[in-house]
Design a protein around this motif. Structure first.
Motif, PDB file in Angstrom:
ATOM      1  N   ASN A   1       1.141  -1.301   0.104  1.00  0.00           N
ATOM      2  CA  ASN A   1       0.018  -0.408   0.366  1.00  0.00           C
ATOM      3  C   ASN A   1       0.757   1.322   0.011  1.00  0.00           C
ATOM      4  O   ASN A   1       0.715   2.479   0.449  1.00  0.00           O
ATOM      5  CB  ASN A   1      -1.089  -0.201   1.668  1.00  0.00           C
ATOM      6  CG  ASN A   1      -1.875  -0.328   0.343  1.00  0.00           C
ATOM      7  OD1 ASN A   1      -2.559  -0.755  -0.089  1.00  0.00           O
ATOM      8  ND2 ASN A   1      -3.110  -0.976   2.180  1.00  0.00           N
TER       9      ASN A   1
ATOM     10  N   LEU B   1       1.665   4.670  -2.222  1.00  0.00           N
ATOM     11  CA  LEU B   1       1.466   5.614  -3.180  1.00  0.00           C
ATOM     12  C   LEU B   1       2.007   5.440  -4.870  1.00  0.00           C
ATOM     13  O   LEU B   1       3.372   6.003  -4.247  1.00  0.00           O
ATOM     14  CB  LEU B   1       1.517   6.946  -2.432  1.00  0.00           C
ATOM     15  CG  LEU B   1       0.214   7.754  -1.666  1.00  0.00           C
ATOM     16  CD1 LEU B   1       0.278   9.362  -0.969  1.00  0.00           C
ATOM     17  CD2 LEU B   1      -0.857   6.893  -1.739  1.00  0.00           C
ATOM     18  N   ALA B   2       1.693   4.916  -5.679  1.00  0.00           N
ATOM     19  CA  ALA B   2       2.019   4.432  -6.405  1.00  0.00           C
ATOM     20  C   ALA B   2       2.865   6.188  -7.226  1.00  0.00           C
ATOM     21  O   ALA B   2       1.978   7.270  -6.969  1.00  0.00           O
ATOM     22  CB  ALA B   2       1.232   3.933  -7.767  1.00  0.00           C
ATOM     23  N   ARG B   3       3.815   5.916  -8.271  1.00  0.00           N
ATOM     24  CA  ARG B   3       4.719   6.956  -9.065  1.00  0.00           C
ATOM     25  C   ARG B   3       4.552   8.635  -7.949  1.00  0.00           C
ATOM     26  O   ARG B   3       4.459   9.483  -8.288  1.00  0.00           O
ATOM     27  CB  ARG B   3       3.652   7.702 -10.299  1.00  0.00           C
ATOM     28  CG  ARG B   3       3.417   7.047 -10.923  1.00  0.00           C
ATOM     29  CD  ARG B   3       2.423   7.646 -12.235  1.00  0.00           C
ATOM     30  NE  ARG B   3       0.839   6.990 -11.964  1.00  0.00           N
ATOM     31  CZ  ARG B   3       0.390   6.827 -12.958  1.00  0.00           C
ATOM     32  NH1 ARG B   3       0.792   7.290 -13.845  1.00  0.00           N
ATOM     33  NH2 ARG B   3      -0.631   5.740 -13.140  1.00  0.00           N
ATOM     34  N   THR B   4       5.190   7.398  -7.131  1.00  0.00           N
ATOM     35  CA  THR B   4       5.995   8.735  -5.752  1.00  0.00           C
ATOM     36  C   THR B   4       6.846   7.820  -4.513  1.00  0.00           C
ATOM     37  O   THR B   4       6.996   6.845  -4.617  1.00  0.00           O
ATOM     38  CB  THR B   4       4.561   9.055  -4.914  1.00  0.00           C
ATOM     39  OG1 THR B   4       2.944   9.431  -5.163  1.00  0.00           O
ATOM     40  CG2 THR B   4       4.552   9.965  -3.532  1.00  0.00           C
TER      41      THR B   4
ATOM     42  N   GLU C   1       9.012  10.079  -0.372  1.00  0.00           N
ATOM     43  CA  GLU C   1       7.385  11.065  -0.020  1.00  0.00           C
ATOM     44  C   GLU C   1       6.527   9.892   0.491  1.00  0.00           C
ATOM     45  O   GLU C   1       5.949  10.297   1.779  1.00  0.00           O
ATOM     46  CB  GLU C   1       7.644  11.521  -1.220  1.00  0.00           C
ATOM     47  CG  GLU C   1       8.009  12.891  -1.778  1.00  0.00           C
ATOM     48  CD  GLU C   1       7.616  13.873  -3.328  1.00  0.00           C
ATOM     49  OE1 GLU C   1       7.269  14.492  -3.619  1.00  0.00           O
ATOM     50  OE2 GLU C   1       8.369  13.145  -3.916  1.00  0.00           O
TER      51      GLU C   1
ATOM     52  N   LEU D   1       4.808  10.636   3.854  1.00  0.00           N
ATOM     53  CA  LEU D   1       3.347  11.290   3.855  1.00  0.00           C
ATOM     54  C   LEU D   1       2.450  11.178   5.761  1.00  0.00           C
ATOM     55  O   LEU D   1       1.504  12.114   5.977  1.00  0.00           O
ATOM     56  CB  LEU D   1       2.582  10.092   3.556  1.00  0.00           C
ATOM     57  CG  LEU D   1       1.311  10.503   3.356  1.00  0.00           C
ATOM     58  CD1 LEU D   1       1.336  11.832   1.630  1.00  0.00           C
ATOM     59  CD2 LEU D   1       0.540   8.990   2.152  1.00  0.00           C
ATOM     60  N   PRO D   2       2.916   9.914   6.690  1.00  0.00           N
ATOM     61  CA  PRO D   2       2.389  10.337   8.119  1.00  0.00           C
ATOM     62  C   PRO D   2       2.831  11.751   8.539  1.00  0.00           C
ATOM     63  O   PRO D   2       1.754  12.493   9.372  1.00  0.00           O
ATOM     64  CB  PRO D   2       2.958   8.751   8.818  1.00  0.00           C
ATOM     65  CG  PRO D   2       3.757   8.755   7.777  1.00  0.00           C
ATOM     66  CD  PRO D   2       3.713   9.040   6.580  1.00  0.00           C
TER      67      PRO D   2
ATOM     68  N   ILE E   1       3.351  14.623   7.302  1.00  0.00           N
ATOM     69  CA  ILE E   1       2.281  15.503   6.731  1.00  0.00           C
ATOM     70  C   ILE E   1       1.098  15.727   7.721  1.00  0.00           C
ATOM     71  O   ILE E   1       1.343  16.669   7.723  1.00  0.00           O
ATOM     72  CB  ILE E   1       2.124  14.613   5.168  1.00  0.00           C
ATOM     73  CG1 ILE E   1       3.358  15.521   4.476  1.00  0.00           C
ATOM     74  CG2 ILE E   1       1.378  16.289   5.084  1.00  0.00           C
ATOM     75  CD1 ILE E   1       3.219  15.156   3.107  1.00  0.00           C
ATOM     76  N   TYR E   2       0.459  14.709   7.859  1.00  0.00           N
ATOM     77  CA  TYR E   2      -0.706  14.848   8.585  1.00  0.00           C
ATOM     78  C   TYR E   2      -0.632  15.106   9.975  1.00  0.00           C
ATOM     79  O   TYR E   2      -1.432  15.823  10.556  1.00  0.00           O
ATOM     80  CB  TYR E   2      -1.557  13.608   9.024  1.00  0.00           C
ATOM     81  CG  TYR E   2      -1.802  13.380   7.054  1.00  0.00           C
ATOM     82  CD1 TYR E   2      -3.091  14.386   6.448  1.00  0.00           C
ATOM     83  CD2 TYR E   2      -1.277  11.908   6.516  1.00  0.00           C
ATOM     84  CE1 TYR E   2      -3.381  13.862   5.030  1.00  0.00           C
ATOM     85  CE2 TYR E   2      -1.425  11.624   5.249  1.00  0.00           C
ATOM     86  CZ  TYR E   2      -2.643  12.794   4.605  1.00  0.00           C
ATOM     87  OH  TYR E   2      -2.958  11.904   3.210  1.00  0.00           O
TER      88      TYR E   2
ATOM     89  N   ARG F   1      10.679  16.532   7.943  1.00  0.00           N
ATOM     90  CA  ARG F   1      10.596  15.728   7.156  1.00  0.00           C
ATOM     91  C   ARG F   1      11.193  15.241   6.617  1.00  0.00           C
ATOM     92  O   ARG F   1      11.523  14.092   6.208  1.00  0.00           O
ATOM     93  CB  ARG F   1       9.079  15.770   6.849  1.00  0.00           C
ATOM     94  CG  ARG F   1       7.563  15.506   7.021  1.00  0.00           C
ATOM     95  CD  ARG F   1       6.258  16.350   6.908  1.00  0.00           C
ATOM     96  NE  ARG F   1       6.996  17.046   5.013  1.00  0.00           N
ATOM     97  CZ  ARG F   1       6.430  18.075   4.934  1.00  0.00           C
ATOM     98  NH1 ARG F   1       5.394  18.028   5.265  1.00  0.00           N
ATOM     99  NH2 ARG F   1       6.499  18.198   3.643  1.00  0.00           N
TER     100      ARG F   1
ATOM    101  N   ARG G   1       8.036   3.691   6.717  1.00  0.00           N
ATOM    102  CA  ARG G   1       6.524   4.618   7.050  1.00  0.00           C
ATOM    103  C   ARG G   1       5.713   3.898   8.348  1.00  0.00           C
ATOM    104  O   ARG G   1       5.476   5.428   8.862  1.00  0.00           O
ATOM    105  CB  ARG G   1       6.349   4.524   5.860  1.00  0.00           C
ATOM    106  CG  ARG G   1       4.865   5.197   5.597  1.00  0.00           C
ATOM    107  CD  ARG G   1       3.458   4.990   4.863  1.00  0.00           C
ATOM    108  NE  ARG G   1       2.898   4.434   4.932  1.00  0.00           N
ATOM    109  CZ  ARG G   1       2.210   3.264   3.530  1.00  0.00           C
ATOM    110  NH1 ARG G   1       1.813   3.947   2.621  1.00  0.00           N
ATOM    111  NH2 ARG G   1       1.877   1.717   3.532  1.00  0.00           N
TER     112      ARG G   1
END
Lengths: 247, 408
Positions: free
Chosen positions: A98, A100-103, A107, A111-112, A114-115, A123, A159
Motif C-alpha cells: 500500500n 502511493l504509486a508514482r511517488t 515522499e 506522508l504520516p 505531513i498529517y 520531515r 513509513r
C-alpha cells in the motif's frame, strides 16, 4: 501507570450484519499486550484475527467490550482522535505494501508526518533516516514500481516507523513475498522489536509466527491459545541489500 | 497540514492524469471562454450603439411640426407646417434650459464641382446648429450670423460630400460648387460625425444659411418653417427642457388642456436608453447561455472527481490508516476540484479574450472584454469547483478506512 499494559482489551465483541445475518467476528476476546512484546496472531481465515488487528489498530470499533491503549479508552474517541492515535502511536504494515504509486520512497515515508504537521526540513531528514534504517538509504528517489517486493515492504516499514510509534501492526507482511525476502523482513521486524517497539503480527503461516515471542491463536472469534515461546532468530544468510542495515 | 501542501498533493494527483485533467477542465475552459466572448460581443454592440447616439448628441431634442388633417386623412408628422419662425425665436430666448436651438430645412439637390457631381441632402440652418449638434467645423469656417442675415451663397460641406466632390486629400475651401445651378463658395468642411443608429451617413450632407435656403432652394419666404428644430438642452436638463418647450409651444399655439400637441418632440436620450436596454437584454441572454455551458463543465468536474474517488479508494484508505483525518481527505479532493475549475477558468479567460479579438478582427464585430466580467467568470468557475467538488470530496472523506483498504 507502570502496571497498565500497552494494549488491554476486555470482552471484545464485533458483530457484522450482512443481509440480515449476524456474523460474530469477535466473540468475547480479552487480552493484554505489554510494551516490547512481539506478538503473532494466528488463525485460519474467518477466525477473527484481521478484525482483532483492525480493532487494535483503531481502524474499527468493537460492537461491545473495552479497549484501552496506554490506558486511554479508545471506544470514547472521536473519528479525529482515532486518526491522531493511528498517526502518533501506531504504524501499519500491509500485505500488499500500500505505497502511493508514482511517488518516491522518500515522499511515501514522509506522508504520516505531513498529517502530523511536521515541518518540511525535519520531515525530509526523518524520512531519509528511516529509509537508511531499513537499508534503503540509496533508493530515496525510487518509486514503488522501481523497487522489488521486499524493498517495497521495507519502505512501508520505514513509513510505519517514522512516526516513532509504540506499536507496529503488520497484517500478513510477508504474504506477498518469497521465503527469502520474508526472512529479511522478519529480521527487520525482530530488530525493531529488540529496540523496544511492540510488534503485533497477523499471519496464518506457522513459520512466520515462529519469529514472534508470543503466539495468540484464534478460532471463530475466540482466543484459542496464548503461548509464550523462544523466538527463532531470523538470520539472513546471504549478502543482500538488507545486509547493509543489519551489518 | 497547510494549504500549500494540500495544493501540492492535489497538483501531483492531477498531473498524474494529464489528459483526463485537461479534458475535465475543457468544460470549464469552454464555459468561461464562452461567457467572456459572448459578453464581449454584447458589450461591443452596446458600446457601438452608445457611440452612435453620442455622435447624434444625447442632450438633443428634435421638434417636428404636427400632422395635417385633410378630409379625415391624417398626414404624418411634419406634413402640416405648424412651427413658425417666431416659435423658434421664443424657444431660443424664453426657455432657460435650452442652450441652443437651430432650424434645419432640408432638400435633396445635385451639387456640381468642377470635376464631379453628387446628390445629397442640403440643410438650411443657422450657426447654432453646429452648437446644438456638437458638430465642429474641421477646416475653414462655419456659417456666421451675418451669412444668415444677408443670405450669402456659402456652403459648409459634410466630410463625405467633400470627399466625393474634391477627393479626400485636396482642399475644397474657396472652391465654387453649384447647387441647383447656383454657384456657392465652399467656406468650410465639417468634422466627421459617423453613422446614425440606423446606419445613415451623417457626413453625407451640406449646410447653407437658412435664409439662402429659403430664397434659392425653397423659393420665397414663408411664415411657417417646413423643417425641424434642433434643440440642445443645458447639460443634464434634457427632460426639463422637453417639458419647458412643450409648455411654451402649447401656449403659443393656444392649445386647450386635453387637446393633442400639434408638434412632436423626439428625445434622443430616451431612444438611446431604449436601445441600450435592448443590447443589455442581448448581453444577458448571451451570458446566460454561456453560463449554462459553465454549469455543464461543473457537472463534468463532479463526474470525474467521483470516478477519481472510486479509483483511489485504496489510497484514501492508506492515508486514513496512517493518520489522515476526514477533513484532510475532504480538503485534498476539494482542492483538486478547485484547482481544475480555477485553472480551467483562467485558460477560459485566455480563450475568451482571444475569441473576442478574433471575432472583432475577422467579422468586424465590435467586442469589448470587460475586466469585471472576467473576474466574475473566474470567481464563478471557482464556485462551480467548490459546489461540484464538495459531494465527491465528502464521499471520499466519509469512507470507512477498512472498507477502503480492502477495495480492489
Amino acid at each position: 501507570m507502570a502496571s497498565e499494559p500497552l494494549v488491554r482489551v476486555e470482552d471484545l465483541v464485533k458483530i457484522y450484519r450482512m443481509g440480515g445475518q449476524e456474523l460474530r467476528a469477535l466473540d468475547g476476546v480479552s487480552l493484554s499486550i505489554e510494551l516490547g512484546d512481539f506478538v503473532a496472531i494466528m488463525g485460519a481465515s474467518g477466525s477473527g484475527k484481521s478484525t482483532m488487528m483492525n480493532v487494535i489498530g483503531c481502524l474499527d470499533r468493537p460492537t461491545s467490550g473495552r479497549y484501552f491503549l496506554e490506558g486511554r479508552d479508545v471506544a470514547r474517541m472521536s473519528v479525529n482522535q482515532l486518526a491522531e492515535v493511528r498517526n502518533r502511536q501506531l504504524g501499519f504494515v500491509f500485505q500488499s505494501f500500500n505505497l502511493l504509486a508514482r511517488t518516491s520512497a522518500l515522499e511515501n515515508v514522509e506522508l504520516p508526518m505531513i498529517y502530523a504537521g511536521v515541518p518540511a526540513r525535519e520531515r525530509h531528514a526523518r524520512a531519509a533516516e528511516a529509509l537508511r534504517r531499513v537499508g534503503l538509504g540509496e533508493r530515496l528517489d525510487h518509486t514503488p514500481a522501481q523497487l522489488s517486493g521486499g524493498q517495497q515492504q521495507r519502505v512501508a516499514i520505514a513509513r510505519a516507523l517514522v512516526g516513532r510509534p509504540k506499536v507496529i501492526l503488520a497484517d500478513e507482511p510477508t504474504g506477498a513475498l518469497d521465503s527469502r525476502t520474508s526472512v529479511e523482513v522478519m529480521a527487520l521486524l525482530q530488530e525493531l522489536g529488540r529496540e523496544g517497539i511492540t510488534i503485533v503480527l497477523v499471519t496464518h503461516e506457522p513459520d512466520i509466527a515462529s519469529y514472534a515471542s508470543r503466539v495468540l491463536t484464534m478460532r471463530d472469534g475466540r482466543l484459542l491459545s496464548d503461548v509464550r515461546q523462544t523466538p527463532h532468530v531470523a538470520a539472513v544468510t546471504q549478502v543482500t541489500e538488507g545486509a547493509e542495515a543489519t551489518a | 497540514m497547510n494549504p500549500l501542501q494540500t495544493l501540492r498533493i492535489a497538483l501531483r494527483a492531477l498531473t498524474r492524469n494529464k489528459m483526463r485533467s485537461f479534458l475535465t477542465m475543457l468544460g470549464v475552459i469552454i464555459g468561461v471562454g464562452a461567457v467572456i466572448a459572448m459578453v464581449a460581443i454584447g458589450e461591443g454592440a452596446k458600446a457601438r450603439v452608445e457611440a452612435s447616439f453620442a455622435a447624434m448628441g444625447t442632450n438633443l431634442l428634435i421638434i417636428m411640426p404636427g400632422a395635417s388633417t385633410s378630409g379625415g386623412a391624417m398626414g404624418g408628422f411634419g406634413s402640416a407646417p405648424t412651427l413658425t419662425w417666431d416659435d423658434l425665436r421664443a424657444i431660443q430666448t424664453e426657455v432657460p434650459t435650452v442652450r441652443a436651438a437651430a432650424p434645419a430645412l432640408r432638400s435633396n439637390a445635385q451639387m456640381v464641382s468642377e470635376e464631379q457631381n453628387w446628390s445629397t441632402g442640403i440643410v438650411g440652418t443657422t450657426p447654432d446648429y453646429f452648437v446644438a449638434r456638437n458638430w465642429p467645423v474641421e477646416r475653414g469656417t462655419a456659417i456666421s450670423q451675418s451669412d444668415v442675415d444677408v443670405g450669402t451663397k456659402v456652403v459648409v460641406l459634410g466630410a463625405t460630400v467633400a470627399a466625393r466632390l474634391y477627393g479626400a486629400s485636396s482642399d475644397p475651401i474657396g472652391q465654387t460648387v453649384r447647387i441647383k445651378n447656383i454657384p456657392f463658395e465652399v467656406i468650410g468642411v465639417a468634422a466627421k460625425k459617423g453613422q446614425s443608429p440606423t446606419g445613415q451617413d451623417y457626413d453625407d450632407t451640406a449646410f447653407i444659411p437658412v435664409t439662402t435656403f429659403q430664397q434659392k432652394i425653397q423659393g420665397g419666404l414663408q411664415k411657417y418653417m417646413t423643417g425641424t428644430i434642433f434643440v440642445a438642452a443645458q447639460p443634464g436638463e434634457v427632460q426639463k427642457a422637453q417639458t419647458d418647450v412643450t409648455v411654451l409651444l402649447r401656449d403659443r399655439h393656444h392649445l386647450m388642456p386635453g387637446q393633442d400637441d400639434d408638434f412632436s418632440i423626439r428625445n434622443l436620450a430616451e431612444i438611446a436608453g431604449a436601445q441600450a436596454e435592448g443590447t443589455k437584454t442581448l448581453t444577458t441572454l448571451l451570458a446566460s447561455v454561456a453560463a449554462v455551458s459553465l454549469l455543464v463543465g461543473g457537472i463534468g468536474i463532479m463526474n470525474i472527481m467521483l470516478v477519481s474517488v472510486t479509483e483511489r479508494t485504496r489510497e484514501i484508505g492508506v492515508r486514513m490508516a496512517i493518520g489522515a483525518k476526514p477533513r484532510h481527505i475532504l480538503a485534498q479532493f476539494l482542492t483538486e476540484a478547485l484547482t481544475l475549475s480555477m485553472f480551467g477558468g483562467m485558460l477560459g479567460v485566455i480563450l475568451g479574450t482571444w475569441a473576442a479579438g478574433y471575432l472583432a478582427s475577422q467579422f468586424g464585430w465590435p467586442t469589448l472584454v470587460r475586466p469585471d466580467i472576467t473576474i466574475i467568470a473566474v470567481g464563478f468557475s471557482a464556485g462551480v469547483g467548490i459546489v461540484f467538488g464538495l459531494y465527491p470530496a465528502r464521499k471520499a472523506s466519509q469512507l470507512d478506512p477498512i472498507q477502503a483498504l480492502r477495495f480492489e
